[in-house]
Design an enzyme around this catalytic site. Sequence first.
Site, mmCIF file in Angstrom:
data_model
loop_
_atom_site.group_PDB
_atom_site.id
_atom_site.type_symbol
_atom_site.label_atom_id
_atom_site.label_comp_id
_atom_site.label_asym_id
_atom_site.label_seq_id
_atom_site.Cartn_x
_atom_site.Cartn_y
_atom_site.Cartn_z
ATOM 1 N N LEU A 132 -100.311 -27.463 -11.044
ATOM 2 C CA LEU A 132 -101.405 -26.483 -11.025
ATOM 3 C C LEU A 132 -102.465 -26.820 -12.087
ATOM 4 C CD1 LEU A 132 -99.205 -23.284 -10.594
ATOM 5 C CD2 LEU A 132 -100.514 -24.476 -8.827
ATOM 6 N N CYS A 151 -86.908 -28.379 -18.702
ATOM 7 C CA CYS A 151 -86.316 -27.724 -19.872
ATOM 8 C C CYS A 151 -85.221 -26.819 -19.323
ATOM 9 C CB CYS A 151 -87.360 -26.935 -20.650
ATOM 10 S SG CYS A 151 -87.784 -25.398 -19.878
ATOM 11 N N MET A 156 -96.538 -29.736 -13.642
ATOM 12 C CA MET A 156 -97.910 -29.455 -14.098
ATOM 13 C C MET A 156 -98.918 -29.588 -12.966
ATOM 14 S SD MET A 156 -98.298 -31.020 -17.926
ATOM 15 C CE MET A 156 -100.047 -30.629 -17.858
ATOM 16 N N ASP A 202 -90.232 -13.164 -19.890
ATOM 17 C CA ASP A 202 -89.741 -13.447 -21.249
ATOM 18 C C ASP A 202 -88.959 -12.281 -21.832
ATOM 19 O OD1 ASP A 202 -92.655 -15.386 -22.294
ATOM 20 O OD2 ASP A 202 -90.984 -15.820 -20.959
ATOM 21 N N ARG A 246 -87.623 -20.911 -32.750
ATOM 22 C CA ARG A 246 -88.859 -21.285 -32.042
ATOM 23 C C ARG A 246 -89.759 -20.075 -31.838
ATOM 24 N NH1 ARG A 246 -88.332 -24.931 -26.846
ATOM 25 N NH2 ARG A 246 -90.545 -24.505 -27.092
ATOM 26 N N ILE A 266 -89.975 -15.907 -11.665
ATOM 27 C CA ILE A 266 -90.904 -16.858 -12.289
ATOM 28 C C ILE A 266 -90.245 -18.215 -12.523
ATOM 29 C CG2 ILE A 266 -92.411 -17.300 -14.272
ATOM 30 C CD1 ILE A 266 -93.359 -14.960 -12.566
HETATM 31 C C1 EPZ Z 1 -95.997 -19.525 -20.383
HETATM 32 O O1 EPZ Z 1 -95.382 -20.720 -19.944
HETATM 33 C C2 EPZ Z 1 -95.203 -19.079 -21.604
HETATM 34 N N1 EPZ Z 1 -95.274 -20.113 -22.629
HETATM 35 C C3 EPZ Z 1 -93.742 -18.841 -21.203
HETATM 36 O O2 EPZ Z 1 -93.057 -18.349 -22.348
HETATM 37 C C4 EPZ Z 1 -93.712 -17.769 -20.112
HETATM 38 O O3 EPZ Z 1 -92.378 -17.585 -19.692
HETATM 39 C C5 EPZ Z 1 -94.573 -18.213 -18.926
HETATM 40 O O4 EPZ Z 1 -95.918 -18.489 -19.384
HETATM 41 C C6 EPZ Z 1 -94.650 -17.163 -17.832
HETATM 42 O O5 EPZ Z 1 -95.163 -15.976 -18.356
HETATM 43 C C7 EPZ Z 1 -96.386 -20.201 -23.388
HETATM 44 O O6 EPZ Z 1 -97.332 -19.462 -23.212
HETATM 45 C C8 EPZ Z 1 -96.381 -21.268 -24.442
HETATM 46 P P1 EPZ Z 1 -96.459 -20.782 -16.106
HETATM 47 P P2 EPZ Z 1 -96.109 -21.618 -18.812
HETATM 48 O O7 EPZ Z 1 -97.342 -21.969 -16.003
HETATM 49 O O8 EPZ Z 1 -97.578 -21.587 -19.000
HETATM 50 C C9 EPZ Z 1 -94.475 -22.896 -12.366
HETATM 51 C C10 EPZ Z 1 -91.352 -18.235 -23.939
HETATM 52 O O9 EPZ Z 1 -90.178 -17.887 -23.841
HETATM 53 N N2 EPZ Z 1 -95.563 -23.880 -12.520
HETATM 54 O O10 EPZ Z 1 -97.037 -19.425 -15.889
HETATM 55 O O11 EPZ Z 1 -95.428 -22.924 -18.761
HETATM 56 C C11 EPZ Z 1 -93.465 -23.017 -13.493
HETATM 57 O O12 EPZ Z 1 -92.534 -24.024 -13.197
HETATM 58 C C12 EPZ Z 1 -91.968 -19.124 -22.889
HETATM 59 O O13 EPZ Z 1 -92.129 -17.871 -24.862
HETATM 60 C C13 EPZ Z 1 -95.765 -24.838 -11.532
HETATM 61 O O14 EPZ Z 1 -95.051 -24.874 -10.536
HETATM 62 O O15 EPZ Z 1 -95.727 -20.771 -17.517
HETATM 63 C C14 EPZ Z 1 -92.849 -21.651 -13.557
HETATM 64 O O16 EPZ Z 1 -91.832 -21.574 -12.584
HETATM 65 C C15 EPZ Z 1 -90.955 -19.562 -21.836
HETATM 66 N N3 EPZ Z 1 -96.756 -25.755 -11.687
HETATM 67 C C16 EPZ Z 1 -94.005 -20.735 -13.170
HETATM 68 O O17 EPZ Z 1 -94.980 -21.567 -12.509
HETATM 69 C C17 EPZ Z 1 -97.578 -25.747 -12.782
HETATM 70 O O18 EPZ Z 1 -98.494 -26.606 -12.850
HETATM 71 C C18 EPZ Z 1 -94.654 -20.047 -14.357
HETATM 72 O O19 EPZ Z 1 -95.201 -21.044 -15.150
HETATM 73 C C19 EPZ Z 1 -97.367 -24.781 -13.773
HETATM 74 C C20 EPZ Z 1 -96.358 -23.854 -13.619
#
Ligand code: EPZ
Length: 422
Positions: A127, A118, A125, A308, A400, A330
């Site tokens: 993790l 995105c 995914m 965020d 959104r 992040i």
């Molecule tokens: C959640 O996303 C939120 N979305 C995001 O909010 C928020 O920015 C993010 O957490 C961090 O706080 C929802 O809750 C729906 P992560 P998520 O897994 O769960 C990497 C908004 O604006 N990662 O904590 O997808 C990832 O690429 C949105 O409301 C892996 O490498 O966030 C990122 O760099 C944007 N492998 C970091 O970890 C994985 O399997 C944080 O991701 C999963 C994540």
Amino acid sequence: MDSILVTGNGPLNGQIPIAGAKNACLTLMPATLLSEEPLTLTNAPRLSDIRTMTALLQSLGAEVSSLQDGQVLAMSSHDLTSHTADYEIVRKMRASNLVLGPLLARFGEAVVSLPGGCAIGARPMDLHVEGLEALGAEIELKDGYLHAKAPGGLKGAVHEMRFASVGATENIVMAATLAKGTTVLKNAAREPEIVDLVECLRKMGAQIAGEGTSTIEIQGVDRLHGATHQVVTDRIELGTYMLAPAICGGEVELLGGRMSLVDSFVAKLNAAGVNVTETNNGLKVSRKNGRVNAVDVVTEPFPGFPTDLQAQMMALMCTAEGTSVLEERIFENRFMHAPELVRMGASIEVHGGTATVTGVDQLKGAPVMATDLRASVSLILAGLAAEGETTVSRVYHLDRGYEHVVRKLEGVGAKIERIKGQ
Ligand code: EPZ
């Protein structure tokens, strides 16, 4: 495509109601898949992401009724017709991947499209997969879909995540509620949205302890029952609107705001010279004098500074006295608002994950383009403080995550309107 026209109009005064948290609701909704009994959510936000999650759950055969103008979601997944989350939906909203854990736990199988990249990053995914495999799931990537199976059911395990991923924590915790035996999840994310999810799962009969800390322990149970749960206040919407009086001057009360949701953010606002006080109805924010001070920001998992709110804080720093350094730890590409702010006269240099902002006296209104959800609202904040008119295009990003943004800001004296697209 609609756009939003903002005209700098001086200090803001009044009250802004804060809605239920998008990022809590998006994990609470898939939790309905864990039980055959109804789950009802109150204080749900009226957002396009919620409508997308509704469509996804309905595509699986769940019943989702949106009541009271969308503030109540009555859901039931007694009989599902599919266990596949289609690419067309997951592509639009990454949080669709949160059906993976619940489907696996209740039905022993799930087919979930990889979300694809995105605007803000690759967002893999791995993790999620590692955690669910630790619980005994067999997961294979085929044709861009994760094919997950747990024929004999999931089994509790001790698992330490390499990174405190919010979504992976949510998927693993939801899956573990129905696993056989005990799961200990280490380096778990500590976000308030996870605490809210656990409180809801506990109402459904789950046995969980440690939410809000880095170690969450789940005793699997045979089944979960229905519940009614109020969605927690949205700390990101709260922080976003706290920045409106900070950048424009004036005094605004954020109804429903709680200091505990935004501690690290408030610490930065105080350092910048912004007053934040608790009232009986929420948080009151005012700016001490003309310009705020420049402060440095590093985004981290909760309880650190929220990624965020990075884009929105950058908008404030564009008008600060001095130079601030914002480090985004992040996501790998979350500075797309920077070139748009530069079009408004901001002075920003981006090198990799670091943006250096030198505050200017006055931003100038300009046509700018929203690139992602939080970037879009940072441009509106900048427009509120800028001289002249700012037109923010592609505001579907805004829809959104922010309900009634024009009405909420008009309510405190902003000059803002939505222009219907061609
Ligand atoms: C959640 O996303 C939120 N979305 C995001 O909010 C928020 O920015 C993010 O957490 C961090 O706080 C929802 O809750 C729906 P992560 P998520 O897994 O769960 C990497 C908004 O604006 N990662 O904590 O997808 C990832 O690429 C949105 O409301 C892996 O490498 O966030 C990122 O760099 C944007 N492998 C970091 O970890 C994985 O399997 C944080 O991701 C999963 C994540």
